[in-house]
Design an enzyme around this catalytic site. Structure first.
Site, PDB file in Angstrom:
ATOM      1  N   PRO A   1      28.244 -16.459  21.734  1.00 49.04           N
ATOM      2  CG  PRO A   1      28.494 -18.758  21.749  1.00 49.04           C
ATOM      3  CD  PRO A   1      29.276 -17.487  21.780  1.00 49.04           C
ATOM      4  CB  THR A   2      22.708 -15.348  23.716  1.00 52.04           C
ATOM      5  OG1 THR A   2      22.725 -14.496  22.594  1.00 52.04           O
ATOM      6  CG2 THR A   2      21.887 -14.723  24.813  1.00 52.04           C
ATOM      7  N   GLY A   3      24.442 -16.019  26.517  1.00 52.25           N
ATOM      8  CA  GLY A   3      24.464 -16.881  27.691  1.00 52.25           C
ATOM      9  C   GLY A   3      25.837 -17.453  27.958  1.00 52.25           C
ATOM     10  CB  CYS A   4      28.808 -17.571  25.944  1.00 50.16           C
ATOM     11  SG  CYS A   4      29.881 -18.944  25.703  1.00 50.16           S
ATOM     12  CB  VAL A   5      30.027 -16.162  31.542  1.00 53.55           C
ATOM     13  CG1 VAL A   5      28.700 -15.507  31.889  1.00 53.55           C
ATOM     14  CG2 VAL A   5      30.017 -17.629  31.918  1.00 53.55           C
TER      15      VAL A   5
END
Lengths: 102, 138, 110
Positions: free
Chosen positions: C106-110
């Protein structure tokens, strides 16, 4: 809030400066850098853009970019102020924030 | 989040058409990251940026990913303010009907569905820019 | 990196996410889970299928907060909460379930 707008594109190739002039508010400042400095030359066909901005905003031009382009001795539009890199840094601290028109 | 968030106001300024350059897609990516981190995020579409929101984009023939469906997910991310400049739209021969119908659900109003796109004038854009804490240009 | 399922090799990125979305089959998802010592139940599949549908519609893998809210809306409050989702996917619902669903991280997942 007063914003320092930077423009780094030639007004003869891109509409960045026009967009910036149309949408920056009174009290803001516009700093011409990189190819944006071409807009500062007196007598240019796009000089009206900078003149319109000067009615209620300050307009600065980055001197090292003028020099790099062989324009250091060219006449600038009246009212446009030259800054060096230190002056650029000072401007970024004098205004609340910086917005880049790419 | 949105109005009651006391964090900083982030506005993403979009002034390029999609697909010709990577700017639009990159902007959307960063918007999603900022929104996932629960920042107060709004988007401004001016100049060719208004082309990002046209409906019916289909990239099958050009071998690129069609990222426009993701704009419809912004409501899920609590991004409810998509400002579109009226003059930019008109200059390009477009009207609001040519854009995707984007909505968000207002938690404080019994999850009523509301429009995300807000048509504003060039003069209102000036004011809006001045109200932001952080401006990100693409 | 890659993963082998039924004699076929599938390319993945360095974190084990499938390189090509269209390679995905339920068997590939199950094999990825097995590699993590996770056996997929109906409850897991419900979330995985939800994610695939979400991706199909919006072309993005939702962030965990968004996933939780959207699941709650579709499958009910007892499933749309972090406790339930973390029990199913202890490595992070969005992150882990997206992997088994064959979606990108997911975008924004680190």
């Amino acid at each position: 809030m007063a914003i320092l707008h930077t423009v780094n594109k030639s007004p003869y190739e891109k509409t960045s400066l026009e967009s910036c002039v149309q949408r920056s508010d009174a009290g803001a400042a516009i700093l011409l850098i990189e190819d944006g400095v071409y807009a500062a030359l007196a007598g240019g066909a796009k000089a009206e853009l900078v003149k319109a901005a000067l009615a209620d905003r300050k307009v600065f031009v980055l001197e090292p970019d003028l020099k790099a382009r062989g324009l250091a001795d060219q006449a600038l539009i009246e009212g446009v102020e030259s800054v060096d890199f230190d002056g650029f840094v000072d401007l970024t601290t004098q205004y609340d924030q910086v917005n880049a028109w790419l | 989040m949105s109005e009651e968030n006391d964090g900083k106001k982030f506005m993403f300024v979009n002034r390029r058409a999609p697909y010709g350059t990577i700017y639009a897609q990159e902007s959307l990516e960063v918007v999603l990251i900022a929104a996932a981190l629960e920042q107060d995020v709004s988007l401004l579409f001016i100049d060719d940026g208004v082309f990002q929101l046209t409906k019916g984009q289909n990239t099958e023939g050009v071998g690129m990913k069609n990222f426009s469906p993701a704009y419809a997910a912004l409501g899920d991310y609590d991004v409810s303010k998509l400002y579109v400049e009226k003059e930019s739209l008109e200059e390009r021969g477009l009207t609001l009907d040519d854009l995707q119908h984007l909505t968000w659900e207002d938690e404080d109003d019994d999850w009523a569905e509301k429009d995300s796109i807000r048509l504003i004038s060039r003069d209102e854009v000036k004011k809006l820019i001045e109200e932001q804490d952080v401006l990100l240009s693409f | 990196m890659s993963i082998e399922v039924n004699g076929k090799t599938y390319e993945t990125d360095e974190e084990g996410y499938l390189a090509n979305l269209n390679d995905w089959t339920p068997e590939v998802g199950a094999a990825m889970a097995a590699a993590d010592d996770c056996e997929l139940t109906d409850a897991h599949w419900e979330v995985i299928n939800f994610l695939r549908e979400y991706y199909e519609e919006y072309q993005i893998a939702p962030a965990v907060r968004v996933l939780t809210k959207a699941i709650g809306k579709k499958l009910g409050k007892d499933k749309g909460n972090s406790k339930y989702l973390y029990q199913l996917f202890p490595y992070g619902p969005a992150k882990q379930a997206c992997k088994y669903a064959g979606l990108p991280k997911p975008t924004g997942c680190v």
